[in-house]
Design an enzyme around this catalytic site. Structure first.
Site, PDB file in Angstrom:
ATOM      1  N   ASP A  30     -12.544  42.796  47.530  1.00  0.00           N
ATOM      2  CA  ASP A  30     -13.670  42.531  48.441  1.00  0.00           C
ATOM      3  C   ASP A  30     -13.410  43.091  49.843  1.00  0.00           C
ATOM      4  O   ASP A  30     -12.258  43.199  50.267  1.00  0.00           O
ATOM      5  CB  ASP A  30     -13.901  41.011  48.508  1.00  0.00           C
ATOM      6  CG  ASP A  30     -15.277  40.675  49.054  1.00  0.00           C
ATOM      7  OD1 ASP A  30     -16.174  41.531  49.002  1.00  0.00           O
ATOM      8  OD2 ASP A  30     -15.453  39.537  49.535  1.00  0.00           O
ATOM      9  N   ASN A  78     -24.093  40.979  41.756  1.00  0.00           N
ATOM     10  CA  ASN A  78     -24.189  42.223  42.541  1.00  0.00           C
ATOM     11  C   ASN A  78     -25.413  43.060  42.158  1.00  0.00           C
ATOM     12  O   ASN A  78     -25.818  43.953  42.912  1.00  0.00           O
ATOM     13  CB  ASN A  78     -22.917  43.068  42.418  1.00  0.00           C
ATOM     14  CG  ASN A  78     -21.703  42.493  43.122  1.00  0.00           C
ATOM     15  OD1 ASN A  78     -20.563  42.706  42.718  1.00  0.00           O
ATOM     16  ND2 ASN A  78     -21.927  41.744  44.201  1.00  0.00           N
TER      17      ASN A  78
HETATM   18  C1  IPE Z   1     -17.244  39.493  44.487  1.00  0.00           C
HETATM   19  O1  IPE Z   1     -17.525  39.921  45.773  1.00  0.00           O
HETATM   20  C2  IPE Z   1     -17.573  40.567  43.484  1.00  0.00           C
HETATM   21  C3  IPE Z   1     -16.723  41.756  43.501  1.00  0.00           C
HETATM   22  C4  IPE Z   1     -15.703  41.968  44.288  1.00  0.00           C
HETATM   23  C5  IPE Z   1     -17.071  42.771  42.534  1.00  0.00           C
HETATM   24  P1  IPE Z   1     -18.910  39.612  46.486  1.00  0.00           P
HETATM   25  O2  IPE Z   1     -18.838  40.273  47.804  1.00  0.00           O
HETATM   26  O3  IPE Z   1     -20.038  39.987  45.602  1.00  0.00           O
HETATM   27  O4  IPE Z   1     -18.870  38.027  46.599  1.00  0.00           O
HETATM   28  P2  IPE Z   1     -19.619  37.048  47.609  1.00  0.00           P
HETATM   29  O5  IPE Z   1     -21.070  37.425  47.579  1.00  0.00           O
HETATM   30  O6  IPE Z   1     -19.013  37.240  48.954  1.00  0.00           O
HETATM   31  O7  IPE Z   1     -19.356  35.673  47.065  1.00  0.00           O
HETATM   32  C1  IPE Z   2     -16.584  44.554  47.286  1.00  0.00           C
HETATM   33  O1  IPE Z   2     -16.926  44.850  48.593  1.00  0.00           O
HETATM   34  C2  IPE Z   2     -17.151  45.532  46.287  1.00  0.00           C
HETATM   35  C3  IPE Z   2     -18.234  44.958  45.479  1.00  0.00           C
HETATM   36  C4  IPE Z   2     -18.700  43.746  45.539  1.00  0.00           C
HETATM   37  C5  IPE Z   2     -18.817  45.851  44.483  1.00  0.00           C
HETATM   38  P1  IPE Z   2     -18.293  44.380  49.237  1.00  0.00           P
HETATM   39  O2  IPE Z   2     -19.324  45.433  49.009  1.00  0.00           O
HETATM   40  O3  IPE Z   2     -18.670  43.012  48.774  1.00  0.00           O
HETATM   41  O4  IPE Z   2     -17.871  44.341  50.770  1.00  0.00           O
HETATM   42  P2  IPE Z   2     -18.228  43.233  51.852  1.00  0.00           P
HETATM   43  O5  IPE Z   2     -17.799  41.915  51.296  1.00  0.00           O
HETATM   44  O6  IPE Z   2     -19.695  43.306  52.087  1.00  0.00           O
HETATM   45  O7  IPE Z   2     -17.416  43.636  53.048  1.00  0.00           O
HETATM   46 MG    MG Z   3     -18.175  41.135  49.435  1.00  0.00          MG
END
Ligand code: IPE
Ligand code: IPE
Ligand code: MG
Length: 251
Positions: A30, A78
């Site tokens: 993340d 997602n």
């Molecule tokens: C979790 O991260 C999913 C992945 C890393 C693929 P998110 O960014 O989607 O999670 P939340 O929304 O902060 O809980």
């Molecule tokens: C994790 O990074 C990747 C996926 C969830 C696919 P994010 O896209 O959630 O990045 P942040 O949390 O917005 O920084």
């Molecule tokens: Mg995220």
């Protein structure tokens, strides 16, 4: 002797100074979006940089003796992101897979996917099928990609599988065991994760491996995924090595 402020940590006696290596590491990668935002770049730039982190961490896993790595690449939730970001992520994943496949195979890595793959486009499904098939006989390392994955959805699918066996008269509800439920999950046959790392500072599971992480050790780090590499991974292993796992016993 105990270290101050950390009553549960074990002193480095000769027995414990030898590192305990987790067999299975799971990672919630993340922080890509925030990494990009801090640089005034589009979110996709963060996802692209994140692919480099993944390469480094996979190498670090294999070097340290970890045998299974599960990564959270894309959650069921997602899908709610903009179609542009979803599309970019899928293209990136397909590209990564096609680019890395030969190296993965040469390194005797078996690729597996967990999640609801029916939601994916035809071309990415095809790439997945090919990669899984090509690497299916590799036994040195399991690389598991959670894609379109949500733990609650996985549990619902498992419940449906068991329910249809009951309906067909093949199973008695009273005979359902923990092993049967575990076998009905996408992770069937895999060991449970010993260590779960979440980068990016959030301290939650976000619907990842709820059943499987009942006794997993958690490691949360504020480091954003694109900044996470071999050194950060080693620090997580070092931390894990100090944990005392009791599984409910009084030892
Ligand atoms: C979790 O991260 C999913 C992945 C890393 C693929 P998110 O960014 O989607 O999670 P939340 O929304 O902060 O809980
Ligand atoms: C994790 O990074 C990747 C996926 C969830 C696919 P994010 O896209 O959630 O990045 P942040 O949390 O917005 O920084
Ligand atoms: Mg995220």
């Amino acid at each position: 002797m105990q270290f101050s402020g950390s009553p549960k940590s074990k002193p480095p006696t000769p027995e414990t100074s030898q590192q305990v290596i987790p067999a299975h590491v799971a990672i919630i990668m993340d922080g890509n979006g925030r990494w990009a935002k801090a640089r005034g770049l589009p979110r996709t730039a963060g996802h692209k940089k994140g692919a480099d982190s993944l390469r480094n961490v996979l190498d670090a896993c294999r070097d340290s003796g970890v045998r299974h790595l599960t990564i959270y690449a894309f959650s069921s939730e997602n899908w709610k992101r903009s179609s542009e970001e979803v599309n970019d992520l899928m293209q990136l994943l397909k590209h990564y897979m096609e680019q890395e496949l030969e190296t993965l195979h040469q390194n005797r890595i078996r690729l597996r996917f967990i999640g609801d793959l029916t939601m994916l486009d035809k071309d990415i499904k095809k790439s997945i099928h090919h990669a899984v098939e090509l690497t299916s006989r590799n036994t040195d390392f399991n690389f598991i990609v959670a894609l379109s994955y949500g733990s609650r959805q996985e549990l619902v699918r498992a419940a449906r599988k068991l329910a249809s066996k009951i309906k067909a008269g093949e199973l008695n509800p009273d005979d359902i065991t923990e092993d049967m439920l575990a076998d009905a999950l996408d992770t069937s046959g895999l060991p449970e994760p010993d260590l779960l790392i979440r980068t990016g500072g959030e301290q939650r599971l976000s619907n990842f491996l709820l059943w499987q992480s009942a006794y997993t050790e958690f490691y949360f780090t504020p480091v954003l995924w694109p900044d996470f590499g071999g050194a950060e991974f080693k620090a997580a292993l070092q931390d894990f090595s100090q944990r005392e796992r009791r599984y409910g016993t009084a030892e």
